[in-house]
Design a protein around this motif. Structure first.
Motif, PDB file in Angstrom:
ATOM      1  N   GLY A  20      61.102  22.338 -89.825  1.00  0.00           N
ATOM      2  CA  GLY A  20      62.242  21.382 -89.356  1.00  0.00           C
ATOM      3  C   GLY A  20      63.575  21.771 -89.527  1.00  0.00           C
ATOM      4  N   LEU A  21      64.016  22.228 -90.833  1.00  0.00           N
ATOM      5  CA  LEU A  21      65.380  22.446 -90.996  1.00  0.00           C
ATOM      6  C   LEU A  21      65.842  23.750 -90.130  1.00  0.00           C
ATOM      7  CD1 LEU A  21      65.639  22.362 -94.833  1.00  0.00           C
ATOM      8  CD2 LEU A  21      66.560  20.813 -93.452  1.00  0.00           C
ATOM      9  N   LEU A  22      65.028  24.472 -89.840  1.00  0.00           N
ATOM     10  CA  LEU A  22      65.324  25.621 -88.853  1.00  0.00           C
ATOM     11  C   LEU A  22      65.569  25.009 -87.508  1.00  0.00           C
ATOM     12  CD1 LEU A  22      65.879  28.603 -88.287  1.00  0.00           C
ATOM     13  CD2 LEU A  22      63.199  28.785 -87.879  1.00  0.00           C
ATOM     14  N   VAL A  23      64.620  24.282 -87.107  1.00  0.00           N
ATOM     15  CA  VAL A  23      64.835  23.561 -85.653  1.00  0.00           C
ATOM     16  C   VAL A  23      65.825  22.594 -85.733  1.00  0.00           C
ATOM     17  CG1 VAL A  23      63.732  21.858 -84.218  1.00  0.00           C
ATOM     18  CG2 VAL A  23      62.111  23.674 -85.115  1.00  0.00           C
ATOM     19  N   LEU A  24      66.434  21.952 -86.602  1.00  0.00           N
ATOM     20  CA  LEU A  24      67.463  21.156 -86.633  1.00  0.00           C
ATOM     21  C   LEU A  24      68.730  21.872 -86.678  1.00  0.00           C
ATOM     22  CD1 LEU A  24      68.619  18.157 -86.993  1.00  0.00           C
ATOM     23  CD2 LEU A  24      68.534  18.611 -89.498  1.00  0.00           C
ATOM     24  N   ALA A  25      68.724  23.046 -87.296  1.00  0.00           N
ATOM     25  CA  ALA A  25      69.982  23.715 -87.418  1.00  0.00           C
ATOM     26  C   ALA A  25      70.148  24.602 -85.815  1.00  0.00           C
ATOM     27  CB  ALA A  25      69.907  25.097 -88.348  1.00  0.00           C
ATOM     28  N   LEU A  26      69.002  24.960 -85.218  1.00  0.00           N
ATOM     29  CA  LEU A  26      69.058  25.431 -84.010  1.00  0.00           C
ATOM     30  C   LEU A  26      69.491  24.518 -82.861  1.00  0.00           C
ATOM     31  CD1 LEU A  26      66.000  28.093 -83.993  1.00  0.00           C
ATOM     32  CD2 LEU A  26      68.548  28.592 -84.263  1.00  0.00           C
ATOM     33  N   VAL A  27      68.829  23.312 -83.034  1.00  0.00           N
ATOM     34  CA  VAL A  27      68.970  22.488 -82.039  1.00  0.00           C
ATOM     35  C   VAL A  27      70.460  21.851 -82.053  1.00  0.00           C
ATOM     36  CG1 VAL A  27      68.391  20.026 -81.353  1.00  0.00           C
ATOM     37  CG2 VAL A  27      66.777  21.827 -81.633  1.00  0.00           C
ATOM     38  N   SER A  28      71.021  21.706 -83.276  1.00  0.00           N
ATOM     39  CA  SER A  28      72.466  21.300 -83.494  1.00  0.00           C
ATOM     40  C   SER A  28      73.310  22.071 -82.925  1.00  0.00           C
ATOM     41  CB  SER A  28      72.607  20.944 -84.953  1.00  0.00           C
ATOM     42  OG  SER A  28      71.795  20.061 -85.704  1.00  0.00           O
ATOM     43  N   ALA A  29      73.095  23.344 -83.225  1.00  0.00           N
ATOM     44  CA  ALA A  29      74.195  24.357 -82.550  1.00  0.00           C
ATOM     45  C   ALA A  29      73.914  24.236 -81.131  1.00  0.00           C
ATOM     46  CB  ALA A  29      73.677  25.869 -83.093  1.00  0.00           C
ATOM     47  N   ASP A  30      72.680  24.189 -80.655  1.00  0.00           N
ATOM     48  CA  ASP A  30      72.628  24.160 -79.192  1.00  0.00           C
ATOM     49  C   ASP A  30      73.450  22.912 -78.495  1.00  0.00           C
ATOM     50  OD1 ASP A  30      71.152  26.442 -78.972  1.00  0.00           O
ATOM     51  OD2 ASP A  30      69.122  25.530 -79.020  1.00  0.00           O
ATOM     52  N   LEU A  31      73.108  21.795 -79.216  1.00  0.00           N
ATOM     53  CA  LEU A  31      73.980  20.573 -78.690  1.00  0.00           C
ATOM     54  C   LEU A  31      75.406  20.526 -78.806  1.00  0.00           C
ATOM     55  CD1 LEU A  31      71.675  17.848 -80.304  1.00  0.00           C
ATOM     56  CD2 LEU A  31      71.598  18.344 -77.947  1.00  0.00           C
ATOM     57  N   ARG A  32      75.819  21.487 -79.787  1.00  0.00           N
ATOM     58  CA  ARG A  32      77.483  21.659 -79.990  1.00  0.00           C
ATOM     59  C   ARG A  32      77.765  22.490 -78.887  1.00  0.00           C
ATOM     60  NH1 ARG A  32      75.875  21.373 -85.524  1.00  0.00           N
ATOM     61  NH2 ARG A  32      77.039  19.701 -86.647  1.00  0.00           N
ATOM     62  N   ALA A  33      77.098  23.603 -78.541  1.00  0.00           N
ATOM     63  CA  ALA A  33      77.575  24.591 -77.501  1.00  0.00           C
ATOM     64  C   ALA A  33      77.445  23.734 -76.282  1.00  0.00           C
ATOM     65  CB  ALA A  33      76.528  25.515 -77.554  1.00  0.00           C
ATOM     66  N   GLU A  34      76.231  22.967 -76.007  1.00  0.00           N
ATOM     67  CA  GLU A  34      76.375  22.163 -74.925  1.00  0.00           C
ATOM     68  C   GLU A  34      77.464  21.166 -74.579  1.00  0.00           C
ATOM     69  OE1 GLU A  34      73.004  19.151 -72.645  1.00  0.00           O
ATOM     70  OE2 GLU A  34      72.579  20.124 -74.514  1.00  0.00           O
ATOM     71  N   ARG A  35      77.744  20.617 -75.705  1.00  0.00           N
ATOM     72  CA  ARG A  35      78.884  19.675 -75.662  1.00  0.00           C
ATOM     73  C   ARG A  35      80.218  20.436 -75.213  1.00  0.00           C
ATOM     74  NH1 ARG A  35      80.815  17.332 -81.134  1.00  0.00           N
ATOM     75  NH2 ARG A  35      81.174  19.462 -81.348  1.00  0.00           N
ATOM     76  N   ASP A  36      80.548  21.535 -75.800  1.00  0.00           N
ATOM     77  CA  ASP A  36      81.616  22.299 -75.378  1.00  0.00           C
ATOM     78  C   ASP A  36      81.708  22.821 -74.122  1.00  0.00           C
ATOM     79  OD1 ASP A  36      82.462  22.011 -78.129  1.00  0.00           O
ATOM     80  OD2 ASP A  36      81.938  23.625 -78.743  1.00  0.00           O
TER      81      ASP A  36
END
Length: 456
Positions: A23-39
């Motif tokens: 879950g922590l790994l998924v959370l980190a990956l999804v968080s990075a993806d969401l931030r990249a998507e926001r940018d």
């Protein structure tokens, strides 16, 4: 603690840990993806609004007295979050939630002002210093990440519960063959009848390699235990019977010796009578010694372990026995016909007893000459001892091997031929007599049978 409980606890700890790490790994990956998507979203929106913002800046610079309401409304509708348009020589345009002072740089980057935090991108609008900033509050992405964390922890807790339940079930299933083996082992000492304890074995068909191997090892131990119990019981029976038989057979000579000793103190005893009594005592003493020696040899034969057998040179043993018989019976002719290289697997001392007792029996009860022969008949060694006497009558050929069977007046113990048969059967062979010819047949491979007890 039971093995199944340990297994369940291990899974209950391991599954949540693995789910948490995942879950922590998924959370980190999804968080990075969401931030990249926001940018990417901010940059795409910036590129889409740039022409419209450029038109607005040109209109505000060319005719500052005329408010460009139409362009402002179009920008406000297209921005969606927050925008700041700086126009050189005119009032800036702010749309939505934006900071009071726009940051420097093009971004994407974070900007904080007071209690507010934003993510922004910026671009220039023409040559006169006009500039466009797009802002998005961090609360929007933080709300998505918080929802993601709640879902991950929910899945983690559900995985922990499922792992504990599955661990308990799988633990019980995994150790079921071991539990069954333990029940079988416990039942070995509590059978319905004590006599049923021997012969019970553990099941080796669980199809679990380690459990079947353990059951096989335990079965080997049980076989050894049963063999030891059987041999112990036989040894106890032999010891009891030996004591009773020895007491019975020793009673007669000891009684005779006691009577003779009492007569030695008689006042009217003549020197000739004294010499006769002393001779009788000497003979009875020798008889007791011989009897004790033979009884010891017979008892030792009862307790022999087949695992102690070894290859023995039967040819050399027979030749040595013939030479010893010549010394014991100097007036007896003994003729040898012994084949070389005859080897059997057994006990050398027992083989010497066979040859020596047969030769002594022929010398005492037969007539010269005595012939001893040893030959091979296929995989069987054949030892024969014959004399020139009339031999054993047909009706007594089996009885001569019985214990304490002797002719009236015989100086022997009546156990010599009993010892011969015992040793022959211990070596997997047989002892027979035809007339004055005694024949011993022994397999060259060694003893394979169990001798009939001389106490029967």
């Amino acid at each position: 603690m039971k093995l199944s409980t340990r297994f369940a606890l291990c899974l209950a700890v391991l599954v949540p840990l693995m789910v948490s790490l995942a879950g922590l790994l998924v959370l980190a990956l999804v968080s990075a993806d969401l931030r990249a998507e926001r940018d990417e979203r901010l940059l795409a929106r910036l590129n889409a609004l740039r022409p419209m913002a450029t038109s607005y800046a040109w209109r505000a610079r060319v005719a500052p007295a005329v408010p460009p309401d139409f362009m402002e409304r179009r920008l406000a509708a297209a921005v969606g979050t927050g925008a700041y348009v700086h126009v050189h020589g005119a009032e800036p345009l702010t749309i939505g939630d934006v900071p009071a002072r726009p940051p420097a740089g093009d971004g994407p980057a974070d900007h904080a002002e007071g209690a507010g935090e934003w993510r922004y991108v910026a671009t220039d609008l023409g040559r006169r210093g006009s500039r466009l900033w797009l802002f998005e509050p961090r609360e929007r992405l933080d709300a998505q990440l918080a929802l993601l964390r709640r879902r991950v922890w929910t899945v983690t807790l559900a995985g922990a519960a499922a792992g504990a339940a599955a661990g308990l079930a799988l633990g019980r299933y995994a150790v079921r063959p071991l539990v069954r083996l333990g029940r079988q082992a416990a039942a070995l000492d509590t059978p319905p009848e004590p006599s049923a304890r021997t012969g019970i074995r553990l099941d080796t068909g669980s199809r679990v390699g380690e459990i079947d191997h353990l059951a096989g090892v335990l079965n080997d131990l049980l076989d050894r235990r049963d063999a030891a119990v059987t041999r112990t019981a036989e040894a106890l029976d032999t010891a009891r019977a030996f004591a009773a038989t020895a007491a019975h057979e020793l009673r007669t000579p000891l009684t005779s010796m006691g009577a003779n000793l009492a007569q030695l103190d008689h006042p009217g005893l003549t020197p000739a009578d004294r010499d006769e009594l002393v001779a009788d005592l000497t003979a009875e003493h020798a008889r007791v010694q011989r009897l004790i020696t033979v009884l010891r040899q017979l008892a030792a034969g009862e307790l022999l372990d087949p695992a102690t057998s070894a290859p023995a040179d039967l040819s050399g043993i027979v030749r040595e026995a013939a030479a010893s018989a010549r010394r014991r019976h100097p007036g007896t002719t003994i003729i040898e016909s012994v084949a070389d290289g005859v080897t059997v697997r057994g006990w050398a001392e027992g083989l010497r007893l066979i040859a020596g007792n047969l030769l002594d029996n022929a010398a005492r009860h037969g007539e010269p000459p005595i012939t001893v022969e040893l030959a091979l008949d296929g995989a069987t060694a054949v030892l024969t001892v014959a004399d020139g006497g009339p031999g054993v009558p047909a009706g007594e050929r089996e009885a001569v091997f019985a214990r304490f069977r002797r002719r009236p007046g015989s100086p022997g113990s009546g156990l010599g031929l009993t010892l011969v048969r015992q040793q022959a059967e211990l070596h997997g062979g047989a002892a027979t007599v035809t007339g004055s010819r005694f024949e011993i047949r022994l397999p060259t491979a060694g003893g394979t049978g169990r001798a009939r007890s001389w106490l029967e």
